[in-house]
Design a protein around this motif. Structure first.
Motif, PDB file in Angstrom:
ATOM      1  N   VAL A 128      -0.526   1.884  11.875  1.00 31.28           N
ATOM      2  CA  VAL A 128       0.491   1.358  11.240  1.00 31.28           C
ATOM      3  C   VAL A 128       0.344   1.571   9.629  1.00 31.28           C
ATOM      4  N   TYR A 129      -0.512   2.132   9.248  1.00 26.84           N
ATOM      5  CA  TYR A 129      -0.789   2.087   7.914  1.00 26.84           C
ATOM      6  C   TYR A 129      -0.538   3.900   8.158  1.00 26.84           C
ATOM      7  N   LYS A 130      -0.430   5.028   8.231  1.00 29.32           N
ATOM      8  CA  LYS A 130      -0.705   5.944   8.020  1.00 29.32           C
ATOM      9  C   LYS A 130       1.453   6.023   8.239  1.00 29.32           C
ATOM     10  N   TYR A 131       1.608   5.358   8.959  1.00 32.28           N
ATOM     11  CA  TYR A 131       2.793   5.740   9.309  1.00 32.28           C
ATOM     12  C   TYR A 131       4.295   4.763   8.375  1.00 32.28           C
ATOM     13  N   ILE A 132       3.461   3.958   8.048  1.00 36.20           N
ATOM     14  CA  ILE A 132       4.558   3.568   7.541  1.00 36.20           C
ATOM     15  C   ILE A 132       4.034   2.726   6.370  1.00 36.20           C
ATOM     16  N   HIS A 133       2.776   2.249   5.495  1.00 33.60           N
ATOM     17  CA  HIS A 133       2.273   1.706   4.060  1.00 33.60           C
ATOM     18  C   HIS A 133       1.685   2.607   3.405  1.00 33.60           C
ATOM     19  N   ARG A 134       1.599   3.235   4.173  1.00 35.96           N
ATOM     20  CA  ARG A 134       0.577   4.647   3.451  1.00 35.96           C
ATOM     21  C   ARG A 134       1.250   4.408   1.913  1.00 35.96           C
ATOM     22  N   LYS A 135       3.250   4.555   1.715  1.00 37.65           N
ATOM     23  CA  LYS A 135       3.760   5.195   0.751  1.00 37.65           C
ATOM     24  C   LYS A 135       3.251   4.003  -0.312  1.00 37.65           C
ATOM     25  N   HIS A 136       2.839   3.101  -0.514  1.00 33.39           N
ATOM     26  CA  HIS A 136       3.016   1.529  -0.773  1.00 33.39           C
ATOM     27  C   HIS A 136       1.369   2.242  -1.634  1.00 33.39           C
ATOM     28  N   HIS A 137       0.674   2.756  -1.275  1.00 29.94           N
ATOM     29  CA  HIS A 137      -0.705   2.714  -1.876  1.00 29.94           C
ATOM     30  C   HIS A 137      -0.929   4.038  -2.301  1.00 29.94           C
ATOM     31  N   VAL A 138       0.589   4.969  -3.326  1.00 27.66           N
ATOM     32  CA  VAL A 138       0.485   6.015  -3.404  1.00 27.66           C
ATOM     33  C   VAL A 138       0.303   5.950  -5.013  1.00 27.66           C
ATOM     34  N   TYR A 139       0.406   4.868  -5.628  1.00 29.28           N
ATOM     35  CA  TYR A 139      -0.057   4.514  -6.637  1.00 29.28           C
ATOM     36  C   TYR A 139      -1.133   4.305  -6.979  1.00 29.28           C
ATOM     37  N   PHE A 140      -1.329   4.550  -8.408  1.00 25.89           N
ATOM     38  CA  PHE A 140      -3.170   3.492  -8.879  1.00 25.89           C
ATOM     39  C   PHE A 140      -2.417   2.793  -9.713  1.00 25.89           C
ATOM     40  N   PHE A 141      -1.741   2.556 -10.646  1.00 24.96           N
ATOM     41  CA  PHE A 141      -1.461   1.935 -11.398  1.00 24.96           C
ATOM     42  C   PHE A 141      -0.722   0.857 -11.067  1.00 24.96           C
ATOM     43  N   PRO A 142      -1.153  -1.191 -11.251  1.00 32.34           N
ATOM     44  CA  PRO A 142      -0.356  -2.053 -10.187  1.00 32.34           C
ATOM     45  C   PRO A 142       0.919  -2.421 -11.205  1.00 32.34           C
ATOM     46  N   THR A 143       2.369  -1.878 -11.035  1.00 29.50           N
ATOM     47  CA  THR A 143       3.232  -2.413 -11.847  1.00 29.50           C
ATOM     48  C   THR A 143       4.389  -2.855 -10.661  1.00 29.50           C
ATOM     49  N   ALA A 144       5.719  -3.738 -11.059  1.00 28.90           N
ATOM     50  CA  ALA A 144       6.122  -3.857 -10.556  1.00 28.90           C
ATOM     51  C   ALA A 144       6.908  -3.019  -9.466  1.00 28.90           C
ATOM     52  N   PHE A 145       7.102  -1.526 -10.760  1.00 35.31           N
ATOM     53  CA  PHE A 145       8.005  -0.782  -9.409  1.00 35.31           C
ATOM     54  C   PHE A 145       6.905  -0.485  -8.358  1.00 35.31           C
ATOM     55  N   ALA A 146       5.480  -0.306  -8.749  1.00 31.95           N
ATOM     56  CA  ALA A 146       4.371   0.041  -7.196  1.00 31.95           C
ATOM     57  C   ALA A 146       4.690  -1.124  -6.108  1.00 31.95           C
ATOM     58  N   SER A 147       5.370  -2.284  -6.499  1.00 23.64           N
ATOM     59  CA  SER A 147       4.815  -3.119  -5.486  1.00 23.64           C
ATOM     60  C   SER A 147       6.413  -2.723  -4.783  1.00 23.64           C
ATOM     61  N   GLN A 148       7.158  -2.574  -5.461  1.00 25.78           N
ATOM     62  CA  GLN A 148       8.138  -2.017  -4.507  1.00 25.78           C
ATOM     63  C   GLN A 148       8.798  -0.614  -3.664  1.00 25.78           C
ATOM     64  N   ALA A 149       7.782   0.032  -4.180  1.00 24.82           N
ATOM     65  CA  ALA A 149       7.481   1.798  -3.310  1.00 24.82           C
ATOM     66  C   ALA A 149       7.381   0.997  -1.691  1.00 24.82           C
ATOM     67  N   ILE A 150       7.858   1.091  -1.140  1.00 28.25           N
ATOM     68  CA  ILE A 150       7.644   0.759   0.274  1.00 28.25           C
ATOM     69  C   ILE A 150       8.902   1.606   0.901  1.00 28.25           C
ATOM     70  N   ASP A 151       8.807   1.363   2.243  1.00 23.84           N
ATOM     71  CA  ASP A 151       9.266   2.486   3.265  1.00 23.84           C
ATOM     72  C   ASP A 151      10.505   1.119   3.398  1.00 23.84           C
ATOM     73  N   PRO A 152      11.354   1.878   3.946  1.00 21.04           N
ATOM     74  CA  PRO A 152      12.710   0.485   4.383  1.00 21.04           C
ATOM     75  C   PRO A 152      11.978  -0.032   5.563  1.00 21.04           C
TER      76      PRO A 152
END
Length: 85
Positions: A39-63
């Motif tokens: 699941v991580y590889k196909y769906i969730h990895r996009k969320h962890h591309v950002y190295f600095f936690p910001t409000a925008f990084a928390s919203q960077a998720i797969d539809p």
């Protein structure tokens, strides 16, 4: 039906928030699973591309992940936590 007192409302609100946060935490942990399907590889990895936690990084998720979070967390909290409307 609404709570009778302000303290009842505060109790229900805090109770719901705690349950919601716990549910979202475990749902997020579940998105890190690698077996039986990665699941991580196909769906969730996009969320962890950002190295600095910001409000925008928390919203960077797969539809698909967004739909999963929205439906399951809201429905679980509404049906598992006995609170007023």
């Amino acid at each position: 039906m609404f709570p009778d007192t302000l303290s009842a409302f505060a109790y229900e609100f805090v109770y719901w928030m705690v349950c919601f946060e716990v549910f979202v935490y475990y749902l997020h942990r579940g998105l890190h699973l690698r077996k039986p399907v990665d699941v991580y590889k196909y769906i969730h990895r996009k969320h962890h591309v950002y190295f600095f936690p910001t409000a925008f990084a928390s919203q960077a998720i797969d539809p698909l992940e967004a739909v999963l979070f929205a439906t399951t967390s809201l429905l679980a909290c509404l049906f598992l936590v006995p609170i007023s409307v």
